[in-house]
Design a protein around this motif. Structure first.
Motif, PDB file in Angstrom:
ATOM      1  N   UNK A  99       0.840  -1.202   0.000  1.00 21.24           N
ATOM      2  CA  UNK A  99       0.000   0.000   0.000  1.00 21.24           C
ATOM      3  C   UNK A  99       0.873   1.250   0.000  1.00 21.24           C
ATOM      4  N   UNK A 142       2.116   4.900   0.826  1.00 27.18           N
ATOM      5  CA  UNK A 142       2.075   5.562   2.138  1.00 27.18           C
ATOM      6  C   UNK A 142       0.983   6.625   2.241  1.00 27.18           C
ATOM      7  N   UNK A 143       0.654   7.263   1.107  1.00 24.29           N
ATOM      8  CA  UNK A 143      -0.293   8.379   1.165  1.00 24.29           C
ATOM      9  C   UNK A 143      -1.757   7.925   1.139  1.00 24.29           C
ATOM     10  N   UNK A 144      -1.988   6.624   1.004  1.00 23.58           N
ATOM     11  CA  UNK A 144      -3.363   6.101   0.974  1.00 23.58           C
ATOM     12  C   UNK A 144      -4.022   6.314   2.341  1.00 23.58           C
TER      13      UNK A 144
END
Lengths: 166, 136
Positions: free
Chosen positions: B102, B104-106
């Motif tokens: 995933x 990091x900014x999700x």
């Protein structure tokens, strides 16, 4: 009187040597970016789980908001790689029964912050295990026998509960 | 008396360019071989996965999901996950573990939605793959 001719050319004879030195230096000092893995086990969906009251002193409440702000037991704690929750974990597990780490997060909380928090929890558990090993056996956790390690692990048991709040 | 080596790199580069320009790669002579026909072999066009490899990333403002190489908008995540689990199970894979990659900014709402979808399919074992934290 004869004038001395000045040589204005730059000596590039050592250019290759310097380049090779730099190349070898960077080859030696470079480290590749590693990937890490965090294993977790999800619980069954809520309809398949038990519900009941839990004494408050066995619950560690953590709030993570969308601006990377972290609140542990109503205290603001900086969220970084040095996050240490070993004292708080000790508090909820010292009764000899399983504690609960309740993480509440917002839909806008960032995944990077969540990983930092879970990583901090795992690291804090390790720190607490080492502290207990030192206190009981006067040795590091890793140097203990399997049954001694199991006894310490048995003292530090907690589940992680996660929920999304608006 | 020392030898002046100033021109040495120039000469080496000249030689390098000369050989680079003038070299022709030797062509291997092909030999025609009749290969036997495999009667019981299966054709594998795609990489075979044993587990669920789930990627979440941002494409502009939109979150995209990719499960074992099939990429869709996040709105189709649950459907895609179900299809992939059924496909893995029909190929005799257990499909009881998900590996999450995933960005990091999700935001966590997307991660939690994936976890809920996994739970509804009774997949409880998840591994988060990430960079650069101090996991012990």
């Amino acid at each position: 009187m004869r004038k001395r001719r000045l040589n204005h050319e730059t000596d590039t004879g050592l250019f290759a040597d310097v380049s090779f030195l730099l190349l070898i230096f960077f080859m030696m000092v470079t480290t590749f970016h590693k990937t890490y893995r965090l294993d977790m086990r999800l619980p069954p969906l809520p309809e398949n789980t038990r519900s009941g009251n839990m004494p408050k002193d066995r619950i560690l409440k953590i709030y993570l908001n969308g601006d990377s702000a972290l609140l542990i037991d109503e205290e603001v704690v900086p969220l970084d790689a040095g996050l240490d929750m070993s004292a708080a974990l000790d508090k909820i597990t010292r009764h000899g029964t399983k504690g609960i780490v309740s993480i509440s997060m917002m839909p806008t909380s960032k995944y990077a912050d969540y990983i930092l928090l879970i990583d901090g929890l795992k690291r804090s558990k390790k720190t607490l295990m080492n502290q207990k090993a030192k206190a009981i056996y006067d040795a590091d956790f890793h140097s203990l026998k399997a049954d001694q390690q199991a006894a310490i692990r048995d003292q530090i048991k907690f589940s992680i509960s996660e929920k999304e709040i608006q | 008396m020392t030898i002046n080596t100033t021109a040495l790199p120039d000469i080496i580069f000249m030689l390098l360019f000369f050989f680079m320009v003038s070299t022709t790669i030797q062509n291997d002579k092909a030999s025609m071989v009749d290969l036997p026909v495999a009667k019981n072999a299966e054709t594998k066009l795609k990489k075979e996965y044993n587990d669920l490899n789930i990627y979440l990333s941002l494409s502009g403002q939109k979150t995209r999901v990719s499960i074992n190489g099939n990429t869709r908008d996040f709105t189709d995540m649950a459907e895609l996950l179900k299809l992939e689990v059924n496909r893995l199970k029909s190929n005799n894979h257990s499909a009881d573990k998900a590996i999450l990659y995933i960005s990091e900014e999700i935001e966590m709402s997307y991660v939690n939605a994936v976890k809920k979808a996994l739970q509804s399919l009774t997949i409880y074992q998840v591994s988060y793959i990430h960079n650069g934290l101090n996991v012990l």
